[in-house]
Each structure stands twice: as C-alpha cells, then as structure tokens.
Scaffold this motif. Structure first.
Motif, PDB file in Angstrom:
ATOM      1  N   ARG A  77      62.846  61.330  71.359  1.00  0.00           N
ATOM      2  CA  ARG A  77      62.624  61.414  70.015  1.00  0.00           C
ATOM      3  C   ARG A  77      61.969  62.880  69.491  1.00  0.00           C
ATOM      4  O   ARG A  77      62.533  63.647  68.678  1.00  0.00           O
ATOM      5  N   ALA A  78      61.199  63.254  70.353  1.00  0.00           N
ATOM      6  CA  ALA A  78      60.427  64.783  70.099  1.00  0.00           C
ATOM      7  C   ALA A  78      61.451  65.583  70.298  1.00  0.00           C
ATOM      8  O   ALA A  78      61.564  66.592  69.713  1.00  0.00           O
ATOM      9  N   ALA A  79      62.503  65.493  71.427  1.00  0.00           N
ATOM     10  CA  ALA A  79      63.436  66.699  71.688  1.00  0.00           C
ATOM     11  C   ALA A  79      64.505  66.488  70.697  1.00  0.00           C
ATOM     12  O   ALA A  79      64.806  67.635  70.412  1.00  0.00           O
ATOM     13  N   THR A  80      64.939  65.350  70.010  1.00  0.00           N
ATOM     14  CA  THR A  80      65.767  65.465  69.022  1.00  0.00           C
ATOM     15  C   THR A  80      65.558  66.003  67.703  1.00  0.00           C
ATOM     16  O   THR A  80      66.237  66.347  66.993  1.00  0.00           O
ATOM     17  N   ARG A  81      64.281  65.675  67.488  1.00  0.00           N
ATOM     18  CA  ARG A  81      63.677  66.145  66.202  1.00  0.00           C
ATOM     19  C   ARG A  81      63.605  67.621  66.123  1.00  0.00           C
ATOM     20  O   ARG A  81      63.986  68.156  64.932  1.00  0.00           O
ATOM     21  N   VAL A  82      63.456  68.042  67.322  1.00  0.00           N
ATOM     22  CA  VAL A  82      63.571  69.830  67.375  1.00  0.00           C
ATOM     23  C   VAL A  82      64.993  70.024  67.158  1.00  0.00           C
ATOM     24  O   VAL A  82      65.132  71.154  66.501  1.00  0.00           O
ATOM     25  N   GLU A  83      65.924  69.393  67.713  1.00  0.00           N
ATOM     26  CA  GLU A  83      67.324  69.570  67.513  1.00  0.00           C
ATOM     27  C   GLU A  83      67.695  69.758  66.013  1.00  0.00           C
ATOM     28  O   GLU A  83      68.499  70.251  65.640  1.00  0.00           O
ATOM     29  N   ILE A  84      67.336  68.619  65.339  1.00  0.00           N
ATOM     30  CA  ILE A  84      67.673  68.541  63.829  1.00  0.00           C
ATOM     31  C   ILE A  84      66.942  69.422  62.946  1.00  0.00           C
ATOM     32  O   ILE A  84      67.719  70.011  62.218  1.00  0.00           O
ATOM     33  N   ALA A  85      65.661  70.049  63.356  1.00  0.00           N
ATOM     34  CA  ALA A  85      65.033  71.090  62.887  1.00  0.00           C
ATOM     35  C   ALA A  85      65.798  72.288  62.985  1.00  0.00           C
ATOM     36  O   ALA A  85      66.131  73.171  62.052  1.00  0.00           O
ATOM     37  N   ARG A  86      66.272  72.378  64.430  1.00  0.00           N
ATOM     38  CA  ARG A  86      67.197  73.664  64.561  1.00  0.00           C
ATOM     39  C   ARG A  86      68.657  73.744  63.842  1.00  0.00           C
ATOM     40  O   ARG A  86      68.929  74.652  63.448  1.00  0.00           O
ATOM     41  N   LEU A  87      69.138  72.755  64.013  1.00  0.00           N
ATOM     42  CA  LEU A  87      70.461  72.422  63.240  1.00  0.00           C
ATOM     43  C   LEU A  87      70.327  72.624  61.626  1.00  0.00           C
ATOM     44  O   LEU A  87      71.086  73.516  61.165  1.00  0.00           O
ATOM     45  N   HIS A  88      69.318  72.267  61.169  1.00  0.00           N
ATOM     46  CA  HIS A  88      69.184  72.603  59.639  1.00  0.00           C
ATOM     47  C   HIS A  88      68.898  74.294  59.405  1.00  0.00           C
ATOM     48  O   HIS A  88      69.481  74.648  58.509  1.00  0.00           O
ATOM     49  N   ARG A  89      67.899  74.735  60.277  1.00  0.00           N
ATOM     50  CA  ARG A  89      67.908  76.252  60.163  1.00  0.00           C
ATOM     51  C   ARG A  89      69.325  76.922  60.388  1.00  0.00           C
ATOM     52  O   ARG A  89      69.442  78.034  59.653  1.00  0.00           O
ATOM     53  N   GLN A  90      70.135  76.426  61.274  1.00  0.00           N
ATOM     54  CA  GLN A  90      71.281  77.175  61.388  1.00  0.00           C
ATOM     55  C   GLN A  90      72.368  77.145  60.335  1.00  0.00           C
ATOM     56  O   GLN A  90      73.400  77.855  59.985  1.00  0.00           O
ATOM     57  N   VAL A  91      72.414  75.770  59.787  1.00  0.00           N
ATOM     58  CA  VAL A  91      73.753  75.398  59.029  1.00  0.00           C
ATOM     59  C   VAL A  91      73.130  75.451  57.544  1.00  0.00           C
ATOM     60  O   VAL A  91      73.856  75.775  56.321  1.00  0.00           O
ATOM     61  N   GLY A  92      71.671  75.361  57.374  1.00  0.00           N
ATOM     62  CA  GLY A  92      71.335  75.748  55.809  1.00  0.00           C
ATOM     63  C   GLY A  92      71.591  74.568  55.051  1.00  0.00           C
ATOM     64  O   GLY A  92      71.700  74.825  53.622  1.00  0.00           O
ATOM     65  N   ALA A  93      72.024  73.323  55.346  1.00  0.00           N
ATOM     66  CA  ALA A  93      72.470  72.292  54.535  1.00  0.00           C
ATOM     67  C   ALA A  93      71.407  71.562  53.764  1.00  0.00           C
ATOM     68  O   ALA A  93      70.280  71.421  54.349  1.00  0.00           O
ATOM     69  N   THR A  94      71.568  70.885  52.682  1.00  0.00           N
ATOM     70  CA  THR A  94      70.890  70.022  52.099  1.00  0.00           C
ATOM     71  C   THR A  94      70.816  68.766  52.953  1.00  0.00           C
ATOM     72  O   THR A  94      71.924  68.299  53.036  1.00  0.00           O
ATOM     73  N   MET A  95      69.454  68.258  53.442  1.00  0.00           N
ATOM     74  CA  MET A  95      69.377  67.233  54.149  1.00  0.00           C
ATOM     75  C   MET A  95      68.398  66.322  53.565  1.00  0.00           C
ATOM     76  O   MET A  95      67.165  66.575  53.104  1.00  0.00           O
ATOM     77  N   VAL A  96      68.706  64.974  53.617  1.00  0.00           N
ATOM     78  CA  VAL A  96      67.662  63.676  53.177  1.00  0.00           C
ATOM     79  C   VAL A  96      67.385  62.831  54.389  1.00  0.00           C
ATOM     80  O   VAL A  96      68.501  62.682  54.805  1.00  0.00           O
ATOM     81  N   TYR A  97      66.430  63.029  54.714  1.00  0.00           N
ATOM     82  CA  TYR A  97      65.929  62.172  56.051  1.00  0.00           C
ATOM     83  C   TYR A  97      65.028  61.094  55.774  1.00  0.00           C
ATOM     84  O   TYR A  97      63.941  61.208  55.118  1.00  0.00           O
ATOM     85  N   VAL A  98      65.318  59.903  56.234  1.00  0.00           N
ATOM     86  CA  VAL A  98      64.661  58.551  56.042  1.00  0.00           C
ATOM     87  C   VAL A  98      63.811  58.138  57.373  1.00  0.00           C
ATOM     88  O   VAL A  98      64.634  58.417  58.390  1.00  0.00           O
ATOM     89  N   THR A  99      62.695  57.846  57.204  1.00  0.00           N
ATOM     90  CA  THR A  99      61.871  57.598  58.613  1.00  0.00           C
ATOM     91  C   THR A  99      60.781  56.783  57.846  1.00  0.00           C
ATOM     92  O   THR A  99      60.097  57.008  56.926  1.00  0.00           O
ATOM     93  N   HIS A 100      60.152  56.004  58.935  1.00  0.00           N
ATOM     94  CA  HIS A 100      58.957  55.296  58.674  1.00  0.00           C
ATOM     95  C   HIS A 100      57.959  55.741  59.339  1.00  0.00           C
ATOM     96  O   HIS A 100      56.633  55.586  59.529  1.00  0.00           O
ATOM     97  N   ASP A 101      58.410  56.912  60.151  1.00  0.00           N
ATOM     98  CA  ASP A 101      57.208  57.497  61.237  1.00  0.00           C
ATOM     99  C   ASP A 101      57.006  58.676  60.359  1.00  0.00           C
ATOM    100  O   ASP A 101      57.492  59.589  60.272  1.00  0.00           O
ATOM    101  N   GLN A 102      55.419  58.800  60.248  1.00  0.00           N
ATOM    102  CA  GLN A 102      54.988  59.834  59.708  1.00  0.00           C
ATOM    103  C   GLN A 102      54.835  61.169  60.438  1.00  0.00           C
ATOM    104  O   GLN A 102      54.760  62.104  59.840  1.00  0.00           O
ATOM    105  N   VAL A 103      54.815  61.010  61.690  1.00  0.00           N
ATOM    106  CA  VAL A 103      54.724  62.122  62.526  1.00  0.00           C
ATOM    107  C   VAL A 103      56.370  63.043  62.397  1.00  0.00           C
ATOM    108  O   VAL A 103      56.304  64.172  62.278  1.00  0.00           O
TER     109      VAL A 103
END
Length: 358
Positions: free
Chosen positions: A170-196
C-alpha cells in the motif's frame, strides 16, 4: 484534464435513505482530491455519480463545464480503477493495457505508443508478456492503473484501489500513484476510508460523514484546524484526544465530570459554566515540560513502542488519552505519569453541535 463541479448534488434511494445530502464543491482541473470517511458515509456514491453508475436525485454535476446528469458513462470520458483489479486472466499485461483502445478501434501505432508510455511510467516494461497470475498484487494494481492511463481520460476515478494490498505494498503503490499524478497532471478523484492515504495523497481532502460533507481543505489545514469534533477524531493517527467538561468560574480551566481540572489558558472561546469539548493532539502531550506548559497526572494503561516513537494509552479523569512520545523506556502499566502541554495548542469545540470554536 477537466474540472468536476457539484452543485447541490443529492442521492436519495427509493427507501428514503439519503446517501449524499447536497454536495456543492469543485475539483479543479489537474487536481487530486481525496474523498474520505467511514464506511457508508457516501464517498463511493459520490464517485459513482461522477462515473454515471449512480443516478443523481437532485442538483447538477458537470465535467469540463458540461452537465452530465443524463450522460451515459461511456460518453463522460472518465476512467475508473476499482479495488479489485478486474484484469483479464487469459490476456498478457500488454493485451490488458490495450484492450479498451482496441475495442474503440484506435490505430495500431497509437495503441503501441500509449501502451509503451504507460508501461514506462508505471515500471511495467519488463512485464508486458506476462499474464496476471504471474504478477504480484502490487504489479496487478499497476496494470489496472495503466489500463486507465492509456485511455487518456479527462478524469481518473479511483475507488479504494489499495485496500486489497498489504501494508508495505500500500505504501509503495501510494507513492506510485502520487508520482503518476505529477507526471500526467490529470484530474483524479480518489476514494478511501484510510485517513493516512488521504493525508499523504490529496491536494485537498473532502471529509464525509452520513452523506454530509464535514470539511474540505488541504491536509495540513484539516489537521491544524478541524471544523468539528468528527474531523478532529477522524484525521490523525491516532486521532485527537477530546475532553468534555464545564468551564470553571475563572474561565481558565475545564472541570471534568469527576472534578478534575484541565488548564485551558487565557484565550478560551467560552463563558464560565458553559459545557465545552477540548481537543489535544497526541504529539502535544509531553513527558518533558517546557516554559509556559500546563500539566496533568494520568495513569498509564499500556505503552506501545513502534520503533521511532511510543504511544502511551492513558486514563485521566475517567477519560482515555493517547500521547505520542519519543522512543525509550517508560513506566510500568498502572503508573502515574505527569504529562505537559501548551494551552496555546488546544482546540475548542461546541459541546452540543460539535463545531469548532475560535
């Protein structure tokens, strides 16, 4: 990229249950916004309304300035990533990535280019010939993300995409999602119950409870100035300690139900005799006093050393407290500990409605 706008959007089911009660806010073009809250709070319903998978009972939803209340999901130019990977087991990674484009009749050269770009961004280059059964959970989730990425949609929707992964992945993939967003600059809406996840990923966070938006702000602002008791308790790991009592005649201390006093300082947004909820973050309770500190004596129930810090589970005036302290030896369970805090770091909430004061 595209902005997503909610204007008094409601979702009421046939049985009368209100899943979303009048949501009004805008997700800016290129922004990563996280919808967070406990199970059943309405966050996934809100996401599914963006996708067109839930009908809107009232209000208006717009994507890129276009009203989409009655637009079919396939015509909204969105891509959705679910918590289940939903990969085709008989297809290779490359075939899974390209499936949507092939179905849409995209030119072969365009398909190859987009698949190669997505594989490079997500580190899937060496896995393109493999099938899902040959991949780890984290690799499968990256393929699911890549399948959305190759479509180059206006809006990415991610519905608890990491909930099936273990803590390290989870921690590693979270970093990948953040990096992906920085690279593509797309609008993202992310749902989670995990406040971290919410605190570490979101440009802004929408905190929901029982279908109602409680607060929308940046992670740091939400943490520093929660709008109400719910947000104070929900955001933070552990959440904010909350003490309930009555302001003393001098207006400088909280008198708890057993008669114990909790010093509040001079700038208290309440009158003498008024009921009040006072919040203190676990990291603001210290074993070492600083100039200007007030203090309490609490009984230690359990110490939880987690390496770089220790959580002290305490009892004060019949109410539970948690303190976050540096690592080191602590007293035995049942011992009385003197804890210090700065009154200027306290948070004040209304006892009846739970809203912030001051």
């Amino acid at each position: 990229m595209a902005a997503v706008t909610f204007d008094a959007v409601r979702k009421v089911y046939d049985n009368g249950r209100v899943a979303v009660a009048g949501a009004s806010f805008e997700i800016a073009s290129g922004e990563l916004v996280v919808l967070v809250g406990p199970s059943g709070c309405g966050k996934s319903t809100l996401l599914r309304m963006i996708a067109g998978l839930e009908a809107i009972s009232a209000g208006e939803l717009s994507i890129a300035g276009r009203r989409v209340n009655d637009v079919a999901p396939r015509d909204r130019d969105i891509a959705m990533v679910f918590q289940s990977y939903a990969l085709y087991p008989h297809m290779t990674v490359a075939e899974n990535l390209s499936f949507g484009l092939r179905l849409a009749g995209a030119p072969r050269a365009e398909i190859d280019r987009r698949v190669a770009d997505a594989a490079r961004v997500l580190g899937l280059d060496a896995l393109l010939a493999r099938r899902p059964a040959e991949l780890s959970g984290g690799q499968r989730q990256r393929v699911a993300l890549g399948r959305a990425l190759v479509r180059q949609p206006k809006v990415f929707l991610l519905d608890e995409p990491l909930s099936n992964l273990d803590a390290k992945l989870r921690a590693a993939t979270r970093v990948e999602i953040a990096r992906l967003h920085r690279q593509v600059g797309a609008t993202m809406v992310y749902v989670t119950h995990d406040q971290v996840e919410a605190m570490t990923l979101g440009h802004r966070i929408v905190v929901m409870s029982d279908g109602v938006i409680q607060q929308i702000d940046t992670p740091l602002n939400l943490y520093a100035r929660p709008a109400n008791v719910f947000v104070a308790e929900f955001l933070g790991s552990p959440g904010m300690n909350l003490l309930r009592g009555q302001v003393d005649p001098d207006g400088t201390a909280l008198v708890l139900d057993d008669g114990s006093r909790f010093v509040l300082g001079d700038a208290v947004p309440a009158t003498a005799g008024e009921r009040l909820v006072v919040g203190v973050r676990p990291e603001d309770l210290r074993l070492q006093a600083l100039d200007g500190d007030a203090s309490i004596e609490a009984v230690l129930d359990l110490a939880e050393p987690v390496g770089n810090e220790t959580f002290l589970n305490l009892r004060f005036a019949g109410q539970a407290l948690i303190a976050r302290v540096p690592p080191g030896e602590v007293a035995a369970a049942g011992s009385a500990l003197r804890l210090s805090y700065a009154p200027s770091r306290l948070h004040f909430f209304d006892a009846a409605g739970g809203g912030r004061r001051g």
